[in-house]
Design an enzyme around this catalytic site. Structure first.
Site, PDB file in Angstrom:
ATOM      1  N   ALA A  20       4.370 -22.673  -0.033  1.00  0.00           N
ATOM      2  CA  ALA A  20       3.844 -22.823   1.599  1.00  0.00           C
ATOM      3  C   ALA A  20       5.173 -22.315   2.329  1.00  0.00           C
ATOM      4  O   ALA A  20       6.050 -22.546   1.886  1.00  0.00           O
ATOM      5  CB  ALA A  20       3.382 -24.422   1.631  1.00  0.00           C
TER       6      ALA A  20
ATOM      7  N   GLY B  31       3.122 -23.979  -3.531  1.00  0.00           N
ATOM      8  CA  GLY B  31       1.803 -23.521  -3.221  1.00  0.00           C
ATOM      9  C   GLY B  31       1.378 -22.234  -3.838  1.00  0.00           C
ATOM     10  O   GLY B  31       0.346 -21.860  -4.160  1.00  0.00           O
TER      11      GLY B  31
ATOM     12  N   GLU C  49      -0.022 -23.176  -7.099  1.00  0.00           N
ATOM     13  CA  GLU C  49      -1.318 -23.986  -6.782  1.00  0.00           C
ATOM     14  C   GLU C  49      -2.090 -22.749  -6.614  1.00  0.00           C
ATOM     15  O   GLU C  49      -3.423 -22.937  -6.960  1.00  0.00           O
ATOM     16  CB  GLU C  49      -0.949 -24.619  -5.541  1.00  0.00           C
ATOM     17  CG  GLU C  49      -0.283 -25.970  -6.069  1.00  0.00           C
ATOM     18  CD  GLU C  49       0.111 -26.840  -4.804  1.00  0.00           C
ATOM     19  OE1 GLU C  49       0.623 -26.210  -3.914  1.00  0.00           O
ATOM     20  OE2 GLU C  49      -0.029 -28.045  -5.093  1.00  0.00           O
TER      21      GLU C  49
ATOM     22  N   GLU D 173       8.287 -29.136  -4.877  1.00  0.00           N
ATOM     23  CA  GLU D 173       8.059 -29.866  -3.806  1.00  0.00           C
ATOM     24  C   GLU D 173       8.930 -30.933  -3.873  1.00  0.00           C
ATOM     25  O   GLU D 173       9.392 -31.575  -2.859  1.00  0.00           O
ATOM     26  CB  GLU D 173       6.575 -30.161  -3.639  1.00  0.00           C
ATOM     27  CG  GLU D 173       5.672 -29.073  -3.431  1.00  0.00           C
ATOM     28  CD  GLU D 173       5.247 -28.250  -4.482  1.00  0.00           C
ATOM     29  OE1 GLU D 173       5.823 -28.328  -5.509  1.00  0.00           O
ATOM     30  OE2 GLU D 173       4.284 -27.584  -4.449  1.00  0.00           O
TER      31      GLU D 173
HETATM   32  N1  T1G Z   1       8.887 -20.864   3.245  1.00  0.00           N
HETATM   33  C1  T1G Z   1       9.676 -20.209   4.107  1.00  0.00           C
HETATM   34  N2  T1G Z   1      10.610 -19.444   3.874  1.00  0.00           N
HETATM   35  C2  T1G Z   1      11.234 -19.478   2.583  1.00  0.00           C
HETATM   36  C3  T1G Z   1      10.533 -19.885   1.657  1.00  0.00           C
HETATM   37  C4  T1G Z   1       9.484 -20.880   1.835  1.00  0.00           C
HETATM   38  N3  T1G Z   1       8.890 -21.468   1.005  1.00  0.00           N
HETATM   39  N4  T1G Z   1      11.350 -19.669   0.459  1.00  0.00           N
HETATM   40  C5  T1G Z   1      12.195 -18.854   0.845  1.00  0.00           C
HETATM   41  N5  T1G Z   1      12.261 -18.504   2.177  1.00  0.00           N
HETATM   42  C6  T1G Z   1      12.965 -17.737   3.141  1.00  0.00           C
HETATM   43  C7  T1G Z   1      14.372 -18.074   3.068  1.00  0.00           C
HETATM   44  O1  T1G Z   1      14.568 -19.210   4.142  1.00  0.00           O
HETATM   45  C8  T1G Z   1      15.180 -16.876   3.296  1.00  0.00           C
HETATM   46  O2  T1G Z   1      14.875 -16.619   4.760  1.00  0.00           O
HETATM   47  C9  T1G Z   1      14.489 -16.047   2.534  1.00  0.00           C
HETATM   48  O3  T1G Z   1      13.255 -16.555   2.471  1.00  0.00           O
HETATM   49  C10 T1G Z   1      14.883 -15.625   1.024  1.00  0.00           C
HETATM   50  O4  T1G Z   1      15.276 -17.074   0.676  1.00  0.00           O
HETATM   51  C11 T1G Z   1       1.601 -26.969  -0.402  1.00  0.00           C
HETATM   52  C12 T1G Z   1       3.861 -28.008  -0.034  1.00  0.00           C
HETATM   53  C13 T1G Z   1      11.822 -18.073  -3.602  1.00  0.00           C
HETATM   54  C14 T1G Z   1      13.532 -18.847  -5.322  1.00  0.00           C
HETATM   55  O5  T1G Z   1      10.402 -24.950  -2.393  1.00  0.00           O
HETATM   56  O6  T1G Z   1      13.325 -21.582  -3.858  1.00  0.00           O
HETATM   57  O7  T1G Z   1       4.601 -25.114  -1.324  1.00  0.00           O
HETATM   58  O8  T1G Z   1      17.271 -16.742   5.269  1.00  0.00           O
HETATM   59  O9  T1G Z   1      17.646 -16.770   0.376  1.00  0.00           O
HETATM   60  O10 T1G Z   1      17.696 -16.749  -3.259  1.00  0.00           O
HETATM   61  O11 T1G Z   1       2.247 -27.726  -2.447  1.00  0.00           O
HETATM   62  O12 T1G Z   1      13.803 -18.833  -1.606  1.00  0.00           O
HETATM   63  O13 T1G Z   1      16.106 -14.411   4.726  1.00  0.00           O
HETATM   64  O14 T1G Z   1      15.528 -15.584   6.755  1.00  0.00           O
HETATM   65  O15 T1G Z   1      16.351 -18.537  -1.204  1.00  0.00           O
HETATM   66  O16 T1G Z   1      15.922 -14.788  -3.499  1.00  0.00           O
HETATM   67  C15 T1G Z   1       7.747 -24.819  -2.275  1.00  0.00           C
HETATM   68  C16 T1G Z   1      11.722 -22.270  -1.774  1.00  0.00           C
HETATM   69  C17 T1G Z   1       7.512 -25.040  -0.704  1.00  0.00           C
HETATM   70  C18 T1G Z   1      10.869 -22.514  -2.735  1.00  0.00           C
HETATM   71  C19 T1G Z   1      13.958 -17.068  -3.528  1.00  0.00           C
HETATM   72  N6  T1G Z   1       8.376 -23.873  -2.421  1.00  0.00           N
HETATM   73  N7  T1G Z   1      12.168 -20.993  -1.993  1.00  0.00           N
HETATM   74  O17 T1G Z   1      15.373 -17.205  -3.683  1.00  0.00           O
HETATM   75  O18 T1G Z   1      16.211 -16.229  -1.465  1.00  0.00           O
HETATM   76  S1  T1G Z   1       6.530 -26.539  -0.404  1.00  0.00           S
HETATM   77  C20 T1G Z   1       9.769 -23.468  -2.525  1.00  0.00           C
HETATM   78  C21 T1G Z   1      12.995 -20.806  -3.094  1.00  0.00           C
HETATM   79  C22 T1G Z   1       5.024 -26.263  -0.943  1.00  0.00           C
HETATM   80  C23 T1G Z   1       2.536 -26.746  -1.752  1.00  0.00           C
HETATM   81  C24 T1G Z   1       3.936 -27.543  -0.967  1.00  0.00           C
HETATM   82  C25 T1G Z   1      13.801 -19.532  -2.820  1.00  0.00           C
HETATM   83  C26 T1G Z   1      13.360 -18.493  -3.907  1.00  0.00           C
HETATM   84  P1  T1G Z   1      16.119 -15.928   5.280  1.00  0.00           P
HETATM   85  P2  T1G Z   1      16.530 -17.298  -0.492  1.00  0.00           P
HETATM   86  P3  T1G Z   1      16.465 -16.051  -3.116  1.00  0.00           P
END
Ligand code: T1G
Length: 691
Positions: free
Chosen positions: A62, A101, A104, A124
């Site tokens: 998400a 997500g 999911e 999450e």
């Molecule tokens: N939402 C918004 N922005 C995100 C994002 C996300 N989920 N993931 C990464 N970004 C942005 C980050 O801020 C950065 O922005 C750029 O992408 C590159 O990220 C409903 C509720 C995918 C392994 O927790 O683990 O889904 O600084 O530097 O090292 O059940 O990003 O470039 O402007 O980390 O290559 C669950 C979070 C969400 C995964 C990539 N998902 N992301 O790593 O790049 S909650 C997460 C990561 C959810 C559902 C629930 C990593 C990555 P900017 P980065 P990276």
């Protein structure tokens, strides 16, 4: 710009997601994907749909930046219900990471193909949440609760190979996951109505439930402060005992409640703060980093050895340098032994240890640094020693090599000034143990070249660190604020508190250790030497050191450490010594509550942080929080000192500081101008956006 492109491959449609940088499920992407699904389902010539994406992420989850805002339709659960209930098969082609997500979405599909390099996870829990779009209901149905629960509890992604073994994916391919997904989609289309994950019940067995309950009991016992572990248990239990619709409703209610939890909000703040901290206004992608093919580390002590391990762990050859053969043999052996602990724990094989040791070349004399692209000095923390080393390196290191000092508080501009190449010199402050602690303070002295800073940021990430770019001042960000807390802790002892009370207040707040236990562990003589070098004093701390009570290494410090004792015990002699110091200062001792102790320890840190922000030593408040979260074990679910200050209210902190300043006469406790200004405006530190 559409975030989904719908194309035809024979009788299969392919929806290709394109929402840079990681295909987060923004409102636009959700709407576009729902439209593409409807279009494919309405097309009589289409028998199935594949959902695909290119790049490092299938879908990163998400869009975390949307949390806290009113949810824009279609909300994710509705999109996933549309996928799962589609009349034609929908298959996910997973390349890159499918997280949260994103996984999911794949779970709601009727089939899943992954490339070898793909990773799948539900992280999450790390955001203080639980999966909120069917993950807790569909994953147990697909792989069983005994496998699904630990995967959601750890939040760690699993490799595609393991996903195949668990039944999470149907097919694994070296490349072209889309092609394989099209073939699978056609195969499923030939079998009539698609099998819905949510309707599977073959894994909902009593044995699975029993295994899950045992895991849940253990998890709850360790869940500590965080409420989302109990929520996860309740949601998975619903998957095992309720029909899908009721299970989904249970999950959603638990998820929405967690969204509003302050601890989850803090963790989501930290997620973005840690990524922002490496951004330096004016240094963008156009600034090309210098290539780092080989490194050299000067000094094979604990820090130097740990830094060398960081390079070896990242696969970068590194020369570890000492002044004598005896010292380099000792330092090299210490590195081997450190890896040995991992081998003994089973977290590293002997073969990997040998591979990494082979990347670390022991050497005697600075000349061995001649071929390095970056040289990191980790020698004695004394300016004369640093100046001597950098003066010599200036004549040895190759042109364009980056010269870095691991100094923890000395003036990096002064160090750079002894070389003919100050633009190539900066600070790289690792935290001990360097091969474990995530924080890397990148100290940017005046005049350092932008590409050198850009190189350090990229290198920090390659070494698996959380890089924070900071300005050059005494103690930079972390140690400068730590010194404010150390002074506050000393004041508390003189005013009437005892070491165990001060430590307990911080461990009760969520720190792993309090300041006095930490000092005993590190060695009280280290800060004693530093104070003397700077002509400073601290009555209690100095008195303890004058008695040779340096801490664990001498069997006593602020606490006593009986032979083999794991933790320190109160020492009546220390407490009598503290009382003598109070009396010598004419102080009538009084007791303090844990809340008062916390305020007296943390408010001065926030005050110093406000000065650091005002001086531009940190670009943003989130950088300061990132330093404390990754270098000093500030509890992540409290977001960091500046985030915590906002939750307390800056006005409250100003008032408490004014009272402390008046009581102690210590002008450093006078509220910093920026703190006063923000408090008067009713704002928080986040109002001080990066310039
Ligand atoms: N939402 C918004 N922005 C995100 C994002 C996300 N989920 N993931 C990464 N970004 C942005 C980050 O801020 C950065 O922005 C750029 O992408 C590159 O990220 C409903 C509720 C995918 C392994 O927790 O683990 O889904 O600084 O530097 O090292 O059940 O990003 O470039 O402007 O980390 O290559 C669950 C979070 C969400 C995964 C990539 N998902 N992301 O790593 O790049 S909650 C997460 C990561 C959810 C559902 C629930 C990593 C990555 P900017 P980065 P990276």
């Amino acid at each position: 710009m559409p975030t989904v492109a719908l194309t035809r491959h024979g009788d299969v449609a392919v929806a290709s997601l394109d929402n840079p940088p990681v295909n987060a499920l923004s409102a636009a992407l959700r709407a576009d994907l729902l439209q593409a699904l409807a279009q494919a389902m309405a097309d009589a010539d289409v028998v199935a749909l594949v959902i695909a994406a290119k790049g490092r992420a299938f879908i990163a989850g998400a869009d975390i930046s949307e949390f806290g805002k009113p949810p824009a339709p279609p909300i994710l659960p509705d999109l996933l219900a549309a996928i799962e209930n589609a009349p034609k098969p929908v298959v996910a082609a997973i390349e890159g990471v499918a997280l949260g997500g994103g996984l999911e979405v794949a779970l709601a599909c009727h089939g899943r193909v992954a490339s070898q390099a793909a990773k799948l996870g539900l992280p999450e829990i790390k955001l203080g949440l639980i999966p909120g779009a069917g993950g807790t209901q569909r994953l147990p149905r697909l792989i069983g609760a005994a496998a699904a629960f630990p995967m959601m509890l750890s939040g760690e992604p699993i490799p595609a190979q393991k996903a195949l073994a668990l039944g999470l994916v149907d097919k694994l391919v070296e490349s072209d996951a889309v092609g394989a997904a099209i073939a699978l989609a056609q195969e499923l289309a030939g079998k009539g109505a698609p099998t819905r994950t949510g309707e599977r019940s073959d894994k909902l067995t009593p044995a699975e439930q029993e295994a899950f309950e045992a895991l849940a009991k253990d998890a709850l016992a360790k869940s500590g402060e965080m409420p989302n572990v109990a929520a996860l248990v309740e949601a998975v239990r619903a998957a095992l005992t309720l029909p899908l619709a009721e299970g989904l409703a249970t999950e959603r209610a638990l998820f929405v409640k967690l969204l509003g939890d302050e601890r989850s909000k803090a963790l989501r703040y930290v997620f973005f703060a840690e990524r922002e901290a490496a951004k330096v206004p004016g240094i963008d992608e156009s600034v090309k980093p210098r290539p780092i093919a080989r490194a050299a580390v000067i000094g094979a002590g604990t820090m130097g050895g740990g830094i060398a391990m960081c390079f070896a762990n990242a696969g970068i050859p590194v020369t570890l340098i000492e002044t004598t053969q005896e010292q380099i043999d000792k330092g090299h052996a210490r590195v081997r032994d450190t890896y040995g602990f991992s081998v003994k724990r089973g977290s590293m094989t002997e073969a990997v240890r040998e591979q990494r040791m082979a990347l670390i070349t022991p050497a005697v004399g600075l000349a061995a640094a001649a071929e390095a692209d970056i040289v990191i000095e980790a020698a004695f923390e004394e300016m004369g020693v640093k100046r001597e080393i950098f003066g010599a390196l200036d004549t040895i290191a190759k042109p364009g090599a980056i010269l870095a000092s691991n100094t923890s508080y000395l003036d990096v501009t002064e160090i750079a000034a002894v070389t003919s190449r100050p633009a190539d010199v900066l600070g790289l402050h690792f935290f001990s143990p360097a091969n474990v602690m995530k924080l890397l303070e990148i100290v940017r002295p005046a005049g350092v070249a932008e590409d050198v800073v850009a190189t350090a940021i990229g290198l920090g990430r390659k070494l698996g660190k959380v890089p924070v770019v900071v300005g050059n001042c005494f103690g930079f960000v972390g140690n400068r604020m730590l010194e404010a807390r150390t002074r506050a802790a000393e004041r508390l002892l003189v005013a009437g508190a005892l070491p165990h009370e001060v430590d307990a207040a911080l461990t009760g707040f969520g720190f792993k250790m309090g300041p006095f236990a930490m000092s005993d562990l590190a060695g009280n003589d280290i800060s004693w030497r530093s104070r003397k070098a700077r002509g400073k004093s601290a009555a209690v701390a100095d008195a303890i050191c004058e008695r040779g009570w340096f801490g664990q290494k001498t069997g006593r410090g602020y606490y006593r450490y009986p032979e083999g004792a794991r933790a320190g015990e109160r020492d009546p002699e220390v407490e009598a010594l503290i009382a003598e110091v109070s009396a010598s200062k004419g102080v009538t001792r009084r007791s303090f509550t844990a809340e008062e102790i916390l305020a007296r320890l943390l408010d001065p840190m926030v005050n110093e942080g406000a000065r650091i922000l005002d001086e531009g030593i940190a670009t943003r408040a989130g950088d300061i929080d990132t330093v404390w979260l990754n270098g000093y074990n500030w509890p992540a679910w409290r977001g960091g000192p500046m985030h915590w200050a906002e939750s307390v209210g800056l006005g409250t902190i100003v008032k408490r500081l004014e009272q402390q300043a008046a009581e102690s006469g210590d002008v450093s406790l006078e509220p910093a101008p920026l703190l006063r200004k923000l408090a008067a405006e009713g704002k928080g530190f986040s109002a001080t956006k990066a310039t």
